[in-house]
Write a protein that holds these residues in place. Sequence first.
Motif, PDB file in Angstrom:
ATOM      1  N   GLN A  93       0.813  -1.214   0.000  1.00 28.10           N
ATOM      2  CA  GLN A  93       0.000   0.000   0.000  1.00 28.10           C
ATOM      3  C   GLN A  93       0.851   1.270   0.000  1.00 28.10           C
ATOM      4  N   GLU A  94       1.884   1.317   0.812  1.00 31.22           N
ATOM      5  CA  GLU A  94       2.653   2.544   0.948  1.00 31.22           C
ATOM      6  C   GLU A  94       3.286   2.960  -0.377  1.00 31.22           C
ATOM      7  N   THR A  96       2.530   1.898  -3.434  1.00 24.93           N
ATOM      8  CA  THR A  96       1.508   2.104  -4.461  1.00 24.93           C
ATOM      9  C   THR A  96       0.805   3.439  -4.275  1.00 24.93           C
ATOM     10  N   LEU A  97       0.536   3.804  -3.024  1.00 27.93           N
ATOM     11  CA  LEU A  97      -0.141   5.065  -2.755  1.00 27.93           C
ATOM     12  C   LEU A  97       0.754   6.257  -3.095  1.00 27.93           C
ATOM     13  N   ARG A 101      -0.451   8.940  -5.826  1.00 27.03           N
ATOM     14  CA  ARG A 101      -0.578  10.367  -5.525  1.00 27.03           C
ATOM     15  C   ARG A 101       0.294  11.210  -6.447  1.00 27.03           C
ATOM     16  N   ASP A 144      -8.894  -1.838   0.390  1.00 28.88           N
ATOM     17  CA  ASP A 144      -8.120  -1.154  -0.646  1.00 28.88           C
ATOM     18  C   ASP A 144      -8.905  -0.048  -1.328  1.00 28.88           C
ATOM     19  N   PHE A 148      -7.573   3.994  -1.023  1.00 26.82           N
ATOM     20  CA  PHE A 148      -7.200   4.770  -2.205  1.00 26.82           C
ATOM     21  C   PHE A 148      -8.295   5.727  -2.662  1.00 26.82           C
TER      22      PHE A 148
END
Length: 405
Positions: A93-94, A96-97, A101, A144, A148
């Motif tokens: 997640q980190e 990919t986020l 962004r 998820d 997001f």
Amino acid sequence: MHTLAHRKATARLQLLKPDGSPCAQQPVEVNQVSHKFLFGCGVFDALNLFQEQPQEALAFQKDRMDKWLHLFNYGTLPFYWGRYEPVEGQTAQEQTLKAARWLQSQGVTLKGHPLCWHTACADWLMNYSNQDILTHQLDRIHRDVHAFQGVIDMWDVINEVVIMPVFDRYDNAITRICREFGRFGLVQAVFQAAHETNPNAVLLINDFNTSPAYEILIEGLLDKGVPISAIGIQSHQHQGYWGAAKLEEVLERFSRFGLPIHFTENTLVSGEIMPPHIVDLNDFQVDSWPSTEEGELRQAAEITEMYQILFSHPLVQAITTWDFTDGKWLHAPSGFLHADNTLKPSYRAMEQLIHHDWETHLTCQTDADGCLTFEGFRGTYTLCSGKSQACLALDTDTKTCLQLV
């Protein structure tokens, strides 16, 4: 000749100077700066910008992304469960986020792919009962889509469900629950979970199977009220270009639902064509699949025709080419760039379509009241007169007053 009237709108404007008086009898430069239509490509490479690497490697990745951003306003990011969460509770997640962004800050609309799929599934799910697998699947969607929200508001909710319950290449958790709960039961459940979490999200069903089986599935799901926002159609053309006739036939059949159509995964190769006897494209395993000069010209011509056909169809809202660079999936020469980031003819062909044929740039003249009228492709614009400018979002026919600043 393809008509493109449905891709355009008319702006009837009055331009005012900063002091509020009409900008009368003045030349105005009208320049489109973005498209409403989603010109897309896989953007997995953006993840590489957010990992430790030597400066030379980082510069190479930045160069690749600069070339990507010059063409595209829409990108697909990977959420394959087995890679996104290889160990239960440990997600990507980190990283990919961060990538999502950053892409959003560059004006890119994003889609996550996929939330539910039997391939690239998480192996640790096999330790659970089918009911618990379903619970984990729905929890994953809630987690998820929520994490997001506002950055990724478009999802391939379920991928390749036509083949899902009969998939027999290897055992996996998602095929197990699709067999037990059925295609309709599983699709209803995953779409409901996604819609509950983000009611404003664009939710796609996606498949490579363009046979009547996919139509029947979609028809049944819509009859049950499943909130499908758009129909995703894959067209991995490793075995040769579909051609205009097949493209138009597929468009005609899937248009009957009246839903937006996204061509979600497109590949056209610039090397030798995959042999026709291959049933599953994944069975074609080669160490090297070189691009050729002749193949690159063919690829550029086929991409040009395909995009012209799709862009001319009123229900098509997005086109995504899967590989930006050669040598990715199956080592295929299916990109717009060679592996060393040099441009292929297909890149120049796309540039011609997106930034020349289908982009509006005009010099206009206001009348005595500061008014002007122009027709342009839907998207966002800047209007400049001297050192002053204004911005305009042109989506439908518009009549408005703009003050230059």
